[in-house]
Design a protein around this motif. Structure first.
Motif, PDB file in Angstrom:
ATOM      1  N   ASP A  57       2.140  10.375  14.249  1.00 58.61           N
ATOM      2  CA  ASP A  57       2.524  11.779  14.372  1.00 58.61           C
ATOM      3  C   ASP A  57       3.058  12.363  13.081  1.00 58.61           C
ATOM      4  O   ASP A  57       3.546  13.491  13.060  1.00 58.61           O
ATOM      5  CB  ASP A  57       3.582  11.934  15.478  1.00 58.61           C
ATOM      6  N   GLU A  58       3.002  11.599  12.008  1.00 60.31           N
ATOM      7  CA  GLU A  58       3.454  12.080  10.699  1.00 60.31           C
ATOM      8  C   GLU A  58       2.316  11.954   9.694  1.00 60.31           C
ATOM      9  O   GLU A  58       1.385  11.173   9.903  1.00 60.31           O
ATOM     10  CB  GLU A  58       4.676  11.285  10.232  1.00 60.31           C
ATOM     11  N   PRO A  59       2.378  12.716   8.608  1.00 57.75           N
ATOM     12  CA  PRO A  59       1.343  12.569   7.586  1.00 57.75           C
ATOM     13  C   PRO A  59       1.337  11.145   7.036  1.00 57.75           C
ATOM     14  O   PRO A  59       2.392  10.533   6.856  1.00 57.75           O
ATOM     15  CB  PRO A  59       1.751  13.563   6.497  1.00 57.75           C
ATOM     16  N   MET A  60       0.154  10.605   6.808  1.00 57.50           N
ATOM     17  CA  MET A  60       0.027   9.301   6.165  1.00 57.50           C
ATOM     18  C   MET A  60      -0.038   9.535   4.664  1.00 57.50           C
ATOM     19  O   MET A  60      -0.757  10.426   4.200  1.00 57.50           O
ATOM     20  CB  MET A  60      -1.242   8.595   6.635  1.00 57.50           C
ATOM     21  N   VAL A  61       0.720   8.766   3.917  1.00 57.92           N
ATOM     22  CA  VAL A  61       0.695   8.835   2.459  1.00 57.92           C
ATOM     23  C   VAL A  61       0.331   7.444   1.957  1.00 57.92           C
ATOM     24  O   VAL A  61       0.927   6.448   2.373  1.00 57.92           O
ATOM     25  CB  VAL A  61       2.055   9.274   1.881  1.00 57.92           C
ATOM     26  N   TYR A  62      -0.669   7.402   1.082  1.00 57.16           N
ATOM     27  CA  TYR A  62      -1.091   6.120   0.538  1.00 57.16           C
ATOM     28  C   TYR A  62      -1.602   6.300  -0.880  1.00 57.16           C
ATOM     29  O   TYR A  62      -1.990   7.380  -1.287  1.00 57.16           O
ATOM     30  CB  TYR A  62      -2.158   5.457   1.418  1.00 57.16           C
ATOM     31  N   MET A  63      -1.548   5.211  -1.643  1.00 58.82           N
ATOM     32  CA  MET A  63      -2.108   5.238  -2.987  1.00 58.82           C
ATOM     33  C   MET A  63      -3.270   4.267  -3.032  1.00 58.82           C
ATOM     34  O   MET A  63      -3.307   3.290  -2.267  1.00 58.82           O
ATOM     35  CB  MET A  63      -1.058   4.921  -4.052  1.00 58.82           C
ATOM     36  N   VAL A  64      -4.226   4.563  -3.898  1.00 58.34           N
ATOM     37  CA  VAL A  64      -5.387   3.705  -4.083  1.00 58.34           C
ATOM     38  C   VAL A  64      -5.489   3.384  -5.568  1.00 58.34           C
ATOM     39  O   VAL A  64      -5.475   4.280  -6.408  1.00 58.34           O
ATOM     40  CB  VAL A  64      -6.690   4.381  -3.605  1.00 58.34           C
ATOM     41  N   ILE A  65      -5.585   2.094  -5.866  1.00 57.88           N
ATOM     42  CA  ILE A  65      -5.783   1.645  -7.241  1.00 57.88           C
ATOM     43  C   ILE A  65      -7.207   1.101  -7.316  1.00 57.88           C
ATOM     44  O   ILE A  65      -7.585   0.223  -6.553  1.00 57.88           O
ATOM     45  CB  ILE A  65      -4.770   0.563  -7.627  1.00 57.88           C
ATOM     46  N   GLN A  66      -7.979   1.661  -8.237  1.00 59.63           N
ATOM     47  CA  GLN A  66      -9.381   1.298  -8.371  1.00 59.63           C
ATOM     48  C   GLN A  66      -9.582   0.662  -9.747  1.00 59.63           C
ATOM     49  O   GLN A  66      -9.134   1.206 -10.759  1.00 59.63           O
ATOM     50  CB  GLN A  66     -10.225   2.573  -8.247  1.00 59.63           C
ATOM     51  N   SER A  67     -10.207  -0.522  -9.765  1.00 62.55           N
ATOM     52  CA  SER A  67     -10.491  -1.188 -11.032  1.00 62.55           C
ATOM     53  C   SER A  67     -11.773  -2.000 -10.888  1.00 62.55           C
ATOM     54  O   SER A  67     -12.201  -2.306  -9.779  1.00 62.55           O
ATOM     55  CB  SER A  67      -9.328  -2.091 -11.451  1.00 62.55           C
ATOM     56  N   THR A  68     -12.381  -2.344 -12.010  1.00 58.95           N
ATOM     57  CA  THR A  68     -13.630  -3.079 -11.983  1.00 58.95           C
ATOM     58  C   THR A  68     -13.400  -4.474 -11.425  1.00 58.95           C
ATOM     59  O   THR A  68     -12.539  -5.205 -11.911  1.00 58.95           O
ATOM     60  CB  THR A  68     -14.240  -3.162 -13.393  1.00 58.95           C
ATOM     61  N   GLU A  69     -14.179  -4.830 -10.413  1.00 59.82           N
ATOM     62  CA  GLU A  69     -14.047  -6.142  -9.784  1.00 59.82           C
ATOM     63  C   GLU A  69     -14.266  -7.239 -10.819  1.00 59.82           C
ATOM     64  O   GLU A  69     -15.187  -7.175 -11.624  1.00 59.82           O
ATOM     65  CB  GLU A  69     -15.058  -6.287  -8.650  1.00 59.82           C
ATOM     66  N   GLY A  70     -13.386  -8.241 -10.810  1.00 63.26           N
ATOM     67  CA  GLY A  70     -13.516  -9.383 -11.696  1.00 63.26           C
ATOM     68  C   GLY A  70     -13.073  -9.143 -13.126  1.00 63.26           C
ATOM     69  O   GLY A  70     -13.246 -10.009 -13.973  1.00 63.26           O
ATOM     70  N   SER A  71     -12.488  -7.974 -13.431  1.00 61.14           N
ATOM     71  CA  SER A  71     -12.146  -7.653 -14.816  1.00 61.14           C
ATOM     72  C   SER A  71     -10.760  -8.132 -15.228  1.00 61.14           C
ATOM     73  O   SER A  71     -10.453  -8.159 -16.418  1.00 61.14           O
ATOM     74  CB  SER A  71     -12.242  -6.143 -15.046  1.00 61.14           C
ATOM     75  N   LEU A  72      -9.937  -8.530 -14.278  1.00 65.08           N
ATOM     76  CA  LEU A  72      -8.568  -8.910 -14.614  1.00 65.08           C
ATOM     77  C   LEU A  72      -8.549 -10.352 -15.104  1.00 65.08           C
ATOM     78  O   LEU A  72      -8.828 -11.284 -14.358  1.00 65.08           O
ATOM     79  CB  LEU A  72      -7.667  -8.753 -13.383  1.00 65.08           C
ATOM     80  N   GLY A  73      -8.253 -10.527 -16.379  1.00 63.81           N
ATOM     81  CA  GLY A  73      -8.177 -11.860 -16.961  1.00 63.81           C
ATOM     82  C   GLY A  73      -6.760 -12.381 -16.820  1.00 63.81           C
ATOM     83  O   GLY A  73      -6.268 -12.616 -15.726  1.00 63.81           O
ATOM     84  N   LYS A  74      -6.097 -12.508 -17.924  1.00 67.74           N
ATOM     85  CA  LYS A  74      -4.699 -12.907 -17.880  1.00 67.74           C
ATOM     86  C   LYS A  74      -3.894 -11.721 -17.366  1.00 67.74           C
ATOM     87  O   LYS A  74      -4.199 -10.576 -17.655  1.00 67.74           O
ATOM     88  CB  LYS A  74      -4.222 -13.308 -19.272  1.00 67.74           C
ATOM     89  N   TYR A  75      -2.878 -11.993 -16.599  1.00 72.00           N
ATOM     90  CA  TYR A  75      -2.093 -10.922 -15.998  1.00 72.00           C
ATOM     91  C   TYR A  75      -0.649 -11.362 -15.829  1.00 72.00           C
ATOM     92  O   TYR A  75      -0.315 -12.533 -15.965  1.00 72.00           O
ATOM     93  CB  TYR A  75      -2.691 -10.509 -14.650  1.00 72.00           C
ATOM     94  N   THR A  76       0.199 -10.421 -15.541  1.00 70.62           N
ATOM     95  CA  THR A  76       1.619 -10.602 -15.272  1.00 70.62           C
ATOM     96  C   THR A  76       2.255 -11.538 -16.282  1.00 70.62           C
ATOM     97  O   THR A  76       2.251 -11.266 -17.458  1.00 70.62           O
ATOM     98  CB  THR A  76       1.851 -11.093 -13.823  1.00 70.62           C
ATOM     99  N   THR A  77       2.775 -12.673 -15.819  1.00 68.30           N
ATOM    100  CA  THR A  77       3.492 -13.569 -16.733  1.00 68.30           C
ATOM    101  C   THR A  77       2.563 -14.240 -17.729  1.00 68.30           C
ATOM    102  O   THR A  77       2.991 -14.605 -18.816  1.00 68.30           O
ATOM    103  CB  THR A  77       4.272 -14.635 -15.944  1.00 68.30           C
TER     104      THR A  77
END
Length: 152
Positions: free
Chosen positions: A118-138
């Motif tokens: 009964d309330e508006p839905m709020v969402y975010m979408v992150i779009q990136s090329t599949e398989g493109s993330l190499g090293k990440y975070t730590t």
């Protein structure tokens, strides 16, 4: 129509303000493919000058569904639900979603969603090329000595 406001920019960053989550409904755009007016959606790639991701914030009114199912050619999408609840469908699987739910969909996954709350839905979408993330975070990060400019 609400506009994205620049905050600051320099060689290594771009900072903008799109407004509060409650103000996302005030954004609108002409969809580049369908040429239809879409209300309650804001894309951030252009305004932040992003080169690796597209991020959008979206609203879906109570008791409505996204008006289409879709796939992508190269990009996976991660949906992060910030308000509201409903159902998400990928291919033939349908499951409940709510505030705090996160769904990643591969490019070929046929996806759609509805807001059953009964309330508006709020969402975010992150779009990136599949398989493109190499090293990440730590693995990709490295601590450096740097002096803060804010006062405590």
């Amino acid at each position: 129509m609400k506009k994205i406001e620049p905050i600051a920019e320099n060689t290594n960053y771009t900072a903008v303000n799109m407004g509060s989550l409650d103000e996302i409904k005030d954004h609108s755009l002409i969809h580049p493919k369908t040429q239809q007016l879409i209300e309650g959606k804001v894309f951030l790639k252009e305004s932040t000058k992003s080169t690796g991701t597209e991020i959008s914030f979206n609203t879906l009114p109570p008791k409505t569904e996204l008006s289409y199912f879709h796939i992508h050619t190269n990009n996976e999408e991660t949906y992060i639900f910030l308000k509201g609840s409903g159902d998400f469908q990928v291919d033939e699987d349908c499951f409940p979603i709510k505030e705090g739910s996160v769904v990643r969909v591969s490019p070929s996954g046929v996806r759609g969603l509805r807001n059953s709350s009964d309330e508006p839905m709020v969402y975010m979408v992150i779009q990136s090329t599949e398989g493109s993330l190499g090293k990440y975070t730590t693995e990709d990060g490295r601590r450096v000595d740097h002096e803060s400019k804010w006062s405590l």
